[in-house]
Design an enzyme around this catalytic site. Structure first.
Site, PDB file in Angstrom:
ATOM      1  N   ARG A  15       0.941  -1.110  -0.067  1.00 57.08           N
ATOM      2  CA  ARG A  15       0.135  -0.215   0.037  1.00 57.08           C
ATOM      3  C   ARG A  15       0.899   1.176  -0.055  1.00 57.08           C
ATOM      4  O   ARG A  15       1.641   1.566   1.100  1.00 57.08           O
ATOM      5  CB  ARG A  15      -1.006  -0.071   1.283  1.00 57.08           C
ATOM      6  CG  ARG A  15      -1.763   1.168   1.428  1.00 57.08           C
ATOM      7  CD  ARG A  15      -2.635   1.604   0.566  1.00 57.08           C
ATOM      8  NE  ARG A  15      -3.678   2.733   0.726  1.00 57.08           N
ATOM      9  CZ  ARG A  15      -3.327   3.996   0.370  1.00 57.08           C
ATOM     10  NH1 ARG A  15      -2.323   4.361  -0.581  1.00 57.08           N
ATOM     11  NH2 ARG A  15      -4.330   4.870   0.700  1.00 57.08           N
ATOM     12  N   HIS A  59       1.680   7.213   1.815  1.00 59.15           N
ATOM     13  CA  HIS A  59       0.877   8.196   1.496  1.00 59.15           C
ATOM     14  C   HIS A  59       0.432   8.731   2.856  1.00 59.15           C
ATOM     15  O   HIS A  59       0.958   8.140   4.057  1.00 59.15           O
ATOM     16  CB  HIS A  59      -0.585   7.609   1.095  1.00 59.15           C
ATOM     17  CG  HIS A  59      -1.060   6.615   2.104  1.00 59.15           C
ATOM     18  ND1 HIS A  59      -0.753   5.298   2.432  1.00 59.15           N
ATOM     19  CD2 HIS A  59      -2.290   6.733   2.967  1.00 59.15           C
ATOM     20  CE1 HIS A  59      -1.424   4.768   3.321  1.00 59.15           C
ATOM     21  NE2 HIS A  59      -2.451   5.501   3.826  1.00 59.15           N
ATOM     22  N   HIS A  92      -3.500  11.065   5.132  1.00 60.49           N
ATOM     23  CA  HIS A  92      -4.495  11.719   4.935  1.00 60.49           C
ATOM     24  C   HIS A  92      -4.922  12.612   6.045  1.00 60.49           C
ATOM     25  O   HIS A  92      -4.344  12.473   7.072  1.00 60.49           O
ATOM     26  CB  HIS A  92      -5.506  10.242   4.559  1.00 60.49           C
ATOM     27  CG  HIS A  92      -5.327   9.050   5.462  1.00 60.49           C
ATOM     28  ND1 HIS A  92      -4.894   8.954   6.840  1.00 60.49           N
ATOM     29  CD2 HIS A  92      -4.670   7.907   4.667  1.00 60.49           C
ATOM     30  CE1 HIS A  92      -4.645   7.717   7.063  1.00 60.49           C
ATOM     31  NE2 HIS A  92      -4.313   7.098   6.072  1.00 60.49           N
ATOM     32  N   GLU A 141      -5.487   7.008  11.329  1.00 61.09           N
ATOM     33  CA  GLU A 141      -5.871   5.574  11.005  1.00 61.09           C
ATOM     34  C   GLU A 141      -5.504   4.779  12.282  1.00 61.09           C
ATOM     35  O   GLU A 141      -4.498   4.558  12.677  1.00 61.09           O
ATOM     36  CB  GLU A 141      -4.910   5.447   9.900  1.00 61.09           C
ATOM     37  CG  GLU A 141      -4.955   3.984   9.301  1.00 61.09           C
ATOM     38  CD  GLU A 141      -3.981   3.743   8.109  1.00 61.09           C
ATOM     39  OE1 GLU A 141      -4.136   4.648   7.156  1.00 61.09           O
ATOM     40  OE2 GLU A 141      -3.273   2.798   8.089  1.00 61.09           O
ATOM     41  N   HIS A 153       2.816   7.050   5.774  1.00 63.13           N
ATOM     42  CA  HIS A 153       3.124   5.606   6.266  1.00 63.13           C
ATOM     43  C   HIS A 153       2.920   4.752   5.122  1.00 63.13           C
ATOM     44  O   HIS A 153       2.477   5.441   4.078  1.00 63.13           O
ATOM     45  CB  HIS A 153       2.038   5.367   7.244  1.00 63.13           C
ATOM     46  CG  HIS A 153       0.889   5.782   6.957  1.00 63.13           C
ATOM     47  ND1 HIS A 153       0.227   6.867   7.261  1.00 63.13           N
ATOM     48  CD2 HIS A 153      -0.445   4.899   6.600  1.00 63.13           C
ATOM     49  CE1 HIS A 153      -1.290   7.122   6.839  1.00 63.13           C
ATOM     50  NE2 HIS A 153      -1.563   5.697   6.414  1.00 63.13           N
ATOM     51  N   GLU A 189     -10.699   6.419   1.043  1.00 67.73           N
ATOM     52  CA  GLU A 189      -9.389   6.048   0.635  1.00 67.73           C
ATOM     53  C   GLU A 189      -8.987   6.334  -0.683  1.00 67.73           C
ATOM     54  O   GLU A 189      -7.754   6.511  -0.956  1.00 67.73           O
ATOM     55  CB  GLU A 189      -9.080   4.289   0.850  1.00 67.73           C
ATOM     56  CG  GLU A 189      -9.918   3.731  -0.025  1.00 67.73           C
ATOM     57  CD  GLU A 189      -9.886   2.186  -0.174  1.00 67.73           C
ATOM     58  OE1 GLU A 189      -8.852   1.778   0.502  1.00 67.73           O
ATOM     59  OE2 GLU A 189     -10.475   1.651  -0.818  1.00 67.73           O
TER      60      GLU A 189
HETATM   61 MN    MN Z   1      -3.206   5.290   5.487  1.00 63.20          MN
END
Ligand code: MN
Ligand code: MN
Length: 420
Positions: free
Chosen positions: A127, A130, A132, A136, A175, A198
């Site tokens: 993943r 990124h 946000h 999280e 992360h 997401e």
């Molecule tokens: Mn994340």
């Protein structure tokens, strides 16, 4: 009393008329006039099996999974907003290297304070780096993964997590997650904002793709020629190689600054059980032990067959649930004499608005395991039994019309899970 009923196919209205009269006839034959009047007064409708039957088209497997919707308990009443959404119905984004699917306010309108993502990464699947706007919180459902981040001082964090472990990344901190051998990982991501998506994350690949190349070259102190192979599209999830041993990654990422003083991971199995009864057990994890998790508190609950999360409510936050295994049912009682019961099983999301009373009962033959997630730094609940047993007894008896023996049988301490 139902002779000829099954052969009557004249019309739907005729059939409905017969269903109604059959129900009344059955009720009258079972209950005395006084009992019937009392039942009606209490809002209960004594119904025959004929009345509950569903001879027309229906989705049988869904009805079987949702018996409390097919035939609601007689105590259900009015319209409580939908509080269940199965991840199985969510759109799945498939990539080489894994997939993800999300349940947000778009899927479950009542879930305003929390959104969830179920994600799978293959061994080596990444993943991408990124961040946000939401924080999280994560629960490892399967396998093992390597997580990386930097803290607000720029110091690195690299750790490996396995089934049952948690992590927390605060708002705006970058992360990544990568699946490890032998079969990668699956995990649940929980965000402290129901409108989170997401699709709305800052991705390294997209940032680079939308910055002029000469600006990147200037920023990196590198010739433009060296950046010519950089990507022009998002990665989001992509397949890569298994990473080097953990210590090597930690050393390389730490550099001269050394590792972060913060631990963004939490080993749930090392956390003592908060409460254990015959009915099951619960582990509570909030910022008092998982220091970085300042906006999410959680309870990890296991109910044995026959066990029940007792009647209770949460004064300080909405509850977002994820069902890990087993089968259960929950009734949410709402103001205005409304109540609704729903059935849950593996992969379902449930939701209870702040302060609304509820219980969760194991209705299966195996353990029911689920997560209770709250947008708060500290876990808080109040149980019906602790309320009633710490209120003057005459006052309680005047409300409930019960005798002293019954009142004294109510547990004086909060059990969380019954039976004791
Ligand atoms: Mn994340
Ligand atoms: Mn609860």
């Amino acid at each position: 009393m139902n002779s000829g009923f099954d052969d009557d196919n004249d019309s739907i209205s005729r059939r409905k008329f017969l269903v109604d009269s059959t129900a009344l006839a059955t009720a009258a034959s079972v209950l005395s006039g006084v009992a019937l009047a009392q039942a009606h007064q209490a809002g209960y409708r004594p119904l025959s099996d004929k009345s509950k039957s569903d001879p027309g088209p229906t989705n049988v497997p869904l009805d079987q999974q949702n018996p409390s919707s097919a035939v609601p308990p007689e105590t259900d009443a009015g319209s409580v907003p939908v509080f269940k959404y199965p991840f199985s119905l969510a759109h799945k984004r498939l990539y080489d290297g894994g997939w993800s699917r999300e349940v947000t306010v778009r899927e479950l309108p009542v879930s305003k304070s929390i959104a969830g993502v179920d994600m799978r990464l293959t061994a080596g699947g990444i993943r991408e780096l990124h961040w946000h706007a939401a924080a999280e919180w994560a629960f490892m459902l399967y396998g093992s993964a390597r997580i990386t981040a930097i803290d607000a001082k720029g110091k690195s964090f690299v750790a490996d997590v396995k089934e049952g472990d948690l992590w927390y990344f605060p708002t705006g901190l970058p992360h990544s997650i990568q699946g490890l051998s032998p079969d990668g990982a699956e995990f649940l991501l929980v965000f402290d904002d129901g409108s989170f998506s997401e699709y709305a994350t800052v991705l390294l690949s997209e940032w680079m793709a939308h910055t002029p190349r000469e600006i990147l070259a200037k920023n990196f102190g590198a010739p433009s020629q060296a950046l010519r192979k950089m990507r022009s599209q998002e990665l989001f999830i992509f397949q890569s190689e298994i990473p080097p041993p953990l210590a090597a990654d930690q050393r390389a990422a730490g550099g001269a600054l050394g590792p972060s003083d913060l631990d963004f991971a939490f080993r749930l199995s090392e956390q003592p059980i908060s409460q254990r009864t015959k009915g099951g057990e619960v582990r509570i994890v909030d910022a008092s032990m998982f220091k970085v998790s300042t906006t999410i508190a959680a309870a990890i609950v296991t109910l044995h067959p026959g066990g029940m999360r007792e009647l209770h409510w949460h004064p300080n936050a909405d509850e977002w649930q994820y069902y890990i295994s087993g089968k259960g049912r929950m009734t949410v009682f709402a103001t205005g004499a409304r109540a609704r019961t729903a059935d849950f099983q593996t992969g379902d999301v449930g939701y209870v608005q702040q302060t609304l009373p509820h219980y969760i009962e194991n209705t299966g033959e195996t353990d029911l395991k689920f997560l209770e997630i709250f947008k708060t730094s500290f876990y808080q609940d109040l149980a019906l039994s602790e309320w009633l047993s710490h209120t003057p007894p005459e006052l309680v008896m005047a409300h409930l019309n019960i005798d002293k023996t019954t009142l004294e049988a109510i547990p004086k301490d909060k059990l969380v899970i019954v039976p004791r």
